[in-house]
Design an enzyme around this catalytic site. Structure first.
Site, mmCIF file in Angstrom:
data_model
loop_
_atom_site.group_PDB
_atom_site.id
_atom_site.type_symbol
_atom_site.label_atom_id
_atom_site.label_comp_id
_atom_site.label_asym_id
_atom_site.label_seq_id
_atom_site.Cartn_x
_atom_site.Cartn_y
_atom_site.Cartn_z
ATOM 1 C CE LYS A 217 81.184 52.020 9.409
ATOM 2 N NZ LYS A 217 80.066 51.072 9.314
ATOM 3 C CG ASP A 395 82.672 46.757 14.694
ATOM 4 O OD1 ASP A 395 82.060 45.782 15.140
ATOM 5 O OD2 ASP A 395 82.103 47.733 14.177
#
Length: 437
Positions: A217, A395
């Site tokens: 991220k 994910d």
């Protein structure tokens, strides 16, 4: 506090429905471009039909307009409305005194081969008919027009399919009637934007024990973002890890401007072979507005249309995440992205999730299955779609992000092979997890 309803279906089958908070502690702070959390309060649904217990969970991230729309209080409000619908329907049934009951809970899925066995009339099999009955009440719930209903429906539907699968001794992907793909799909572990680099490295060490597919991220700070990517790569090299990075997914969480996206493109294009995708670089507001009277900024939209081509020319793919909730969003996204990240809480569960995946494929979009921060119950449910219908894997790391003490379930629906690929456990029924003893 647990809320519960008990009733007798057709004066024969004992049914218990309950909802409670599912509090999770995270191994590391979970940071994105718009929030950092160390705990989560999810919703846990239990549906008990005679002695069979079905469980459902919805992940509840901090609310974000146009994207994350529910908190626990919203789920509880929906649950109360659903049990009111059940109570009213029960009274109607008692007055009509009809012995048989049938409802096709899958009639909105146009391809009739999916859920083929569950569409049939049960011919007096009340233990299966009760699931059809509960699905009908779910589909007719008066709260279904509310934006928070999607996460609520996801959890309830999950519990229904978990119980139904356990009764039939079938995993959900077999109930859906989808074969397990011959090519195994990758499992990505999320390295979030932790407050410190030390925590980011701790997360890297932990995740790389399970997989070489990493989701990183990043926010709009290009220098910091590239430093994180570089540090993750060096960490694995310097630790003499047997694990090498297979692929990296970059997740911007809707935080970039066109200028930032082009700066990242300069840095990411030399490593295009390593990058599987760039998730949601553009703001959610590119295609949606909070105020219905507000108009889309066409110039801004066109700039992101151009960026899609610029990334494509450099061998990089752009995927939507926050911008894709249901299949209604897909047509507008084709101009902006190469693929979409489907999450059950946003679509409303496995049934609409399946429809969204099928439509995405019809439109030529690549598919990926994501999960919220949640326990192995939630991510195992998503795995039943991932195993055959995801092009890029997903994910499904929610169960690894939370600590073991707050994890109520064990025996995931899937196993992780040494190379980070997912293999379904066909002998685990329903969702595929069991309640810890």
């Amino acid at each position: 506090m647990t809320k519960m309803l008990k009733f007798l279906f057709k004066n024969k089958i004992n049914v218990e429905l309950s909802i409670k908070q599912y509090k999770l502690n995270l191994r590391n702070p979970f940071g994105t471009a718009h929030s950092v959390t160390t705990t989560r309060t999810n919703a846990l649904i239990e549906i008990k039909v005679e002695d069979i217990r079905g469980f459902g969970e919805c992940g509840l991230p901090p609310k974000k307009p146009l994207c994350y729309l529910a908190d626990y209080n919203d789920i509880e409000t929906y649950f109360n409305s659903w049990i009111k619908e059940i109570d009213e329907k029960q009274k109607q049934q008692q007055q009509q005194q009809e012995e048989s009951y049938h409802y096709d809970a899958f009639n909105k899925i146009s391809q009739k081969e999916y859920f083929k066995e569950l569409r049939k009339e049960m011919n007096g099999d009340y233990q299966q008919s009760v699931y059809q009955f509960l699905f009908e009440c779910l589909d007719n719930c008066k709260e279904n027009s509310k934006d928070y209903s999607y996460a609520s429906r996801c959890a309830i539907e999950m519990a229904l399919l978990d119980g139904w699968g356990k009764f039939l001794k079938q995993p959900i992907y077999k109930l859906i009637n989808i074969p397990e793909s011959e090519s195994l799909k990758p499992f990505y572990y999320t390295i979030s934007m932790c407050p410190t680099m030390e925590e980011i490295m701790d997360s890297t060490d932990f995740g790389s024990k399970y997989t070489g597919f990493l989701k990183i991220k990043l926010d709009a700070d290009v220098e910091k973002g590239m430093n994180i990517i570089d540090s993750v790569q060096k960490r694995l090299l310097n630790n003499n890890s047997t694990r090498t990075i297979s692929k990296i997914s970059v997740d911007a969480n809707s935080s970039w401007t066109p200028s930032v996206a082009r700066k990242y493109l300069e840095k990411l294009s030399p490593m295009a072979d390593l990058i599987s995708m760039v998730e949601q670089p553009f703001p959610i507001e590119t295609l949606k507005t909070v105020n219905k009277d507000q108009k889309i900024d066409i110039q801004h939209l066109n700039e992101w249309v151009s960026i899609k081509k610029e990334y494509q020319d450099k061998g990089l793919l752009i995927f939507a995440d926050e911008s894709i909730c249901t299949e209604k969003d897909l047509d507008g996204l084709v101009q902006l992205v190469h693929g979409v990240n489907i999450k059950l809480e946003k679509t409303g569960g496995i049934r609409p999730g399946l429809s969204t995946l099928l439509k995405a494929k019809e439109l030529g979009l690549k598919t990926w299955i994501g999960s919220m921060v949640a326990s192995s119950l939630n991510v195992s449910a998503a795995a039943h779609l991932l195993c055959s219908l995801s092009d890029f894997g997903g994910d499904l790391d929610g169960g690894l992000l939370i600590d073991d003490a707050t994890q109520l379930f064990e025996n995931d629906a899937f196993q992780l092979l040494d190379n980070g690929l997912i293999k379904m456990n066909s002998n685990n029924y329903g969702v595929g997890v069991t309640l810890k003893k």
